[in-house]
Design an enzyme around this catalytic site. Structure first.
Site, PDB file in Angstrom:
ATOM      1  N   HIS A 270       0.850  -1.194   0.000  1.00 52.00           N
ATOM      2  CA  HIS A 270       0.000   0.000   0.000  1.00 52.00           C
ATOM      3  C   HIS A 270       0.881   1.238   0.000  1.00 52.00           C
ATOM      4  CE1 HIS A 270      -3.109   2.903   1.092  1.00 52.00           C
ATOM      5  NE2 HIS A 270      -3.957   1.990   0.686  1.00 52.00           N
ATOM      6  N   ASP A 327      -8.022  -5.126  -0.371  1.00 50.70           N
ATOM      7  CA  ASP A 327      -8.488  -6.020  -1.447  1.00 50.70           C
ATOM      8  C   ASP A 327      -8.154  -7.487  -1.223  1.00 50.70           C
ATOM      9  OD1 ASP A 327      -7.622  -3.318  -3.549  1.00 50.70           O
ATOM     10  OD2 ASP A 327      -9.654  -4.042  -3.147  1.00 50.70           O
TER      11      ASP A 327
HETATM   12  C1  SDX Z   1      -6.129   0.008  -3.198  1.00 48.44           C
HETATM   13  O1  SDX Z   1      -4.196   4.492  -2.287  1.00 48.44           O
HETATM   14  C2  SDX Z   1      -5.209   3.901  -1.674  1.00 48.44           C
HETATM   15  O2  SDX Z   1      -5.635   4.287  -0.602  1.00 48.44           O
HETATM   16  C3  SDX Z   1      -5.774   2.703  -2.432  1.00 48.44           C
HETATM   17  C4  SDX Z   1      -6.856   1.905  -1.684  1.00 48.44           C
HETATM   18  C5  SDX Z   1      -8.142   2.741  -1.466  1.00 48.44           C
HETATM   19  O3  SDX Z   1      -8.887   2.406  -0.516  1.00 48.44           O
HETATM   20  O4  SDX Z   1      -8.423   3.626  -2.342  1.00 48.44           O
HETATM   21  O5  SDX Z   1      -6.342   1.484  -0.436  1.00 48.44           O
HETATM   22  C6  SDX Z   1      -7.270   0.659  -2.497  1.00 48.44           C
HETATM   23  O6  SDX Z   1      -5.893   0.317  -4.333  1.00 48.44           O
HETATM   24  C7  SDX Z   1      -5.274  -0.980  -2.445  1.00 48.44           C
HETATM   25  C8  SDX Z   1      -4.080  -1.497  -3.297  1.00 48.44           C
HETATM   26  C9  SDX Z   1      -4.578  -2.589  -4.230  1.00 48.44           C
HETATM   27  N1  SDX Z   1      -3.469  -2.982  -5.182  1.00 48.44           N
HETATM   28  C10 SDX Z   1      -2.841  -4.175  -5.062  1.00 48.44           C
HETATM   29  O7  SDX Z   1      -3.035  -4.982  -4.169  1.00 48.44           O
HETATM   30  C11 SDX Z   1      -1.843  -4.440  -6.187  1.00 48.44           C
HETATM   31  C12 SDX Z   1      -0.515  -4.959  -5.607  1.00 48.44           C
HETATM   32  N2  SDX Z   1       0.111  -3.870  -4.865  1.00 48.44           N
HETATM   33  C13 SDX Z   1       1.123  -3.082  -5.502  1.00 48.44           C
HETATM   34  O8  SDX Z   1       1.079  -2.987  -6.880  1.00 48.44           O
HETATM   35  C14 SDX Z   1       1.570  -1.852  -4.713  1.00 48.44           C
HETATM   36  O9  SDX Z   1       1.825  -2.272  -3.444  1.00 48.44           O
HETATM   37  C15 SDX Z   1       0.655  -0.634  -4.689  1.00 48.44           C
HETATM   38  C16 SDX Z   1       0.225  -0.224  -6.052  1.00 48.44           C
HETATM   39  C17 SDX Z   1      -0.542  -0.884  -3.819  1.00 48.44           C
HETATM   40  C18 SDX Z   1       1.457   0.519  -4.055  1.00 48.44           C
HETATM   41  O10 SDX Z   1       2.492   0.793  -4.908  1.00 48.44           O
HETATM   42  P1  SDX Z   1       3.610   1.893  -4.554  1.00 48.44           P
HETATM   43  O11 SDX Z   1       3.263   2.642  -3.334  1.00 48.44           O
HETATM   44  O12 SDX Z   1       3.886   2.647  -5.818  1.00 48.44           O
HETATM   45  O13 SDX Z   1       4.835   1.028  -4.154  1.00 48.44           O
HETATM   46  P2  SDX Z   1       5.983   0.528  -5.145  1.00 48.44           P
HETATM   47  O14 SDX Z   1       5.361  -0.079  -6.385  1.00 48.44           O
HETATM   48  O15 SDX Z   1       6.973   1.626  -5.303  1.00 48.44           O
HETATM   49  O16 SDX Z   1       6.617  -0.679  -4.291  1.00 48.44           O
HETATM   50  C19 SDX Z   1       7.669  -0.442  -3.346  1.00 48.44           C
HETATM   51  C20 SDX Z   1       8.499  -1.735  -3.395  1.00 48.44           C
HETATM   52  C21 SDX Z   1       8.954  -2.094  -4.799  1.00 48.44           C
HETATM   53  O17 SDX Z   1      10.119  -2.913  -4.653  1.00 48.44           O
HETATM   54  P3  SDX Z   1      11.596  -2.180  -4.870  1.00 48.44           P
HETATM   55  O18 SDX Z   1      11.571  -1.537  -6.241  1.00 48.44           O
HETATM   56  O19 SDX Z   1      11.733  -1.179  -3.730  1.00 48.44           O
HETATM   57  O20 SDX Z   1      12.577  -3.330  -4.756  1.00 48.44           O
HETATM   58  O21 SDX Z   1       7.695  -2.829  -2.942  1.00 48.44           O
HETATM   59  C22 SDX Z   1       7.535  -3.748  -4.024  1.00 48.44           C
HETATM   60  C23 SDX Z   1       7.864  -3.017  -5.295  1.00 48.44           C
HETATM   61  O22 SDX Z   1       8.339  -3.927  -6.290  1.00 48.44           O
HETATM   62  N3  SDX Z   1       6.120  -4.158  -3.996  1.00 48.44           N
HETATM   63  C24 SDX Z   1       5.669  -5.394  -4.225  1.00 48.44           C
HETATM   64  C25 SDX Z   1       4.274  -5.332  -4.041  1.00 48.44           C
HETATM   65  N4  SDX Z   1       3.914  -4.077  -3.713  1.00 48.44           N
HETATM   66  C26 SDX Z   1       5.065  -3.351  -3.695  1.00 48.44           C
HETATM   67  N5  SDX Z   1       6.320  -6.536  -4.562  1.00 48.44           N
HETATM   68  C27 SDX Z   1       5.533  -7.636  -4.718  1.00 48.44           C
HETATM   69  N6  SDX Z   1       4.187  -7.665  -4.550  1.00 48.44           N
HETATM   70  C28 SDX Z   1       3.524  -6.530  -4.216  1.00 48.44           C
HETATM   71  N7  SDX Z   1       2.216  -6.537  -4.050  1.00 48.44           N
END
Ligand code: SDX
Length: 391
Positions: A270, A327
């Site tokens: 998140h 989710d």
């Molecule tokens: C919602 O914003 C809100 O409030 C949203 C929400 C709402 O109520 O409106 O809460 C609802 O959208 C919840 C999120 C649902 N999405 C998912 O579950 C999809 C999987 N999650 C990710 O794609 C990610 O965690 C996000 C999109 C939720 C957040 O992305 P960020 O903040 O841009 O974080 P990032 O992509 O920069 O990740 C930071 C690190 C990265 O690794 P490094 O490059 O530092 O090595 O964490 C890793 C990412 O690769 N990472 C994950 C991951 N989420 C982040 N690695 C594997 N699996 C994951 N799910």
């Protein structure tokens, strides 16, 4: 940083506005709507009360809630001609694309733009979208003929009538109170979440003074993405894949960590919560209760718990503070209720509607400027035009 421009892709460190609606503390895992904790609201309020609270800033008293309820009832007929938009879609169309189009089409049948300075005008538009959006959501299932959101003689409420429209059109409707209560709680948990992707979309579209319905339609499209609201559908598809693959979660954890593999653990991580998402905790508990109440045995709930445990013990996830989000478990409950997977994000949209309305109204009442970020230019320097013969 070049000159006065600070580059901040994804607005990770940018506050887009001041807002008095929702408070999040990502470190402590705190979520409050207008100062009330999500735990209390999920426990003690119902969804329509929370809609009123988010939009107007206070919990309604009995007569205010009664009037709100009745006013929504009176607006719950959707113009029959809207069916031409619905019937233009192939059966294969994703319900979120249909919902976004139907919501935008509402403008065609309600052309009078909202005068935000007039309380009355604003109230009428708010009641209209609250009444018609769930009808359109039920229509995206396309077997629906139901027009009325509420059925006057059955005197059922907002959430019950949504379930009735979606599943029991025409048949004598036996209301399962446990399902209604579970859905009511889920919708409360989804109702607002400060400046998430879809809410920021609603605000920026509305900041050009585009109408409320058009702004909500844009929010539906933003929510559809699998990185945002679309994750609740993607989680179930992922869990199904793990189950089909013999239930071994370690392979999927490894894939999620592999930088060369685009796969991410859906329902994990998140932007703001670097601790447990407080909503995920409540939904996880509710999942056990609802499946037990409904007598549903769903092996993917155990797979989900196993996946969560494995991820929370893995230093890749610990290091990055990746926890289950809203989710991760919600789809398991929708599934137990018999809601089709492709409708999960539509349910998220029905829940998020009051938040979108409240944020749009706040943005307009505070006379926020049009949203127009800058950029850092990295393209070509100035160059002379080349005639086609010389290219
Ligand atoms: C919602 O914003 C809100 O409030 C949203 C929400 C709402 O109520 O409106 O809460 C609802 O959208 C919840 C999120 C649902 N999405 C998912 O579950 C999809 C999987 N999650 C990710 O794609 C990610 O965690 C996000 C999109 C939720 C957040 O992305 P960020 O903040 O841009 O974080 P990032 O992509 O920069 O990740 C930071 C690190 C990265 O690794 P490094 O490059 O530092 O090595 O964490 C890793 C990412 O690769 N990472 C994950 C991951 N989420 C982040 N690695 C594997 N699996 C994951 N799910």
């Amino acid at each position: 940083q070049t000159g006065a421009i600070t580059l901040d892709p994804g607005y990770k460190n940018t506050g887009a506005c001041e807002s008095a609606i929702t408070f999040l503390d990502g470190e402590k895992g705190i979520l409050r709507y207008r100062g009330y904790s999500i735990e209390e609201l999920a426990e003690k309020a119902d969804f329509l009360e929370v809609c009123y609270l988010l939009i107007f800033g206070e919990l309604p008293n009995k007569s205010q809630l009664q009037k709100f309820n009745t006013d929504i009832l009176d607006q719950s007929i959707v113009n029959e001609d809207m069916k031409t938009v619905l019937n233009g879609f192939p059966e294969s169309a994703h319900p979120m694309g249909v919902l976004s189009s139907l919501t935008s089409a509402l403008t065609a049948f309600n052309p009078k733009s909202v005068n935000v300075e007039s309380e009355e005008d604003m109230y009428r538009a708010i009641v209209k979208i609250l009444a018609k959006f769930p009808v359109l959501a039920a229509w995206t299932l396309r077997q629906k003929k139901s027009q009325a959101l509420y059925n006057k003689d059955m005197n059922i409420g907002y959430v019950e009538s949504l379930l009735k429209m979606m599943f029991q059109e025409g048949k004598t409707y036996k209301l399962n109170k446990k399902v209604v209560n579970a859905l009511d709680k889920l919708l409360i948990l989804h109702a607002d979440h400060e400046q998430n992707c879809s809410t920021s979309t609603v605000r920026i579209v509305g900041s050009s003074h585009a109408g409320l319905f058009a702004s909500i339609s844009a929010g539906v499209s933003a929510l559809w993405g699998p990185l945002h609201g679309g994750a609740n559908q993607a989680v179930i598809e992922m869990l199904e894949e793990i189950k089909a693959d013999g239930g071994d979660t370690s392979k999927f954890i490894a894939k999620a960590k592999d930088k060369d593999d685009p796969f991410r653990l859906m329902g994990f991580g998140h932007r703001v919560y670097k601790n447990f998402d407080p909503r995920a905790k409540i939904i996880k508990k509710a999942a056990d209760e609802v499946l037990e109440q409904l007598g549903v045995e769903d092996p993917i709930l155990e797979i989900a718990k196993g996946l969560e445990k494995a991820a929370l013990e893995d230093e890749y996830f610990i290091e990055r503070k990746l926890y289950p989000n809203v989710d991760f478990y919600s789809g398991i409950i929708y599934r137990a209720m018999g809601i089709p997977t492709e409708m999960f994000t539509v349910m998220f949209a029905v829940g998020r509607l009051p938040g979108w309305i409240a944020q749009w109204r706040e943005m307009r009442l505070r006379k926020e400027p049009i949203g127009r970020p800058r950029q850092v230019y990295i393209g070509e320097n100035h160059r002379k035009f080349k005639e086609i013969e010389n290219r």
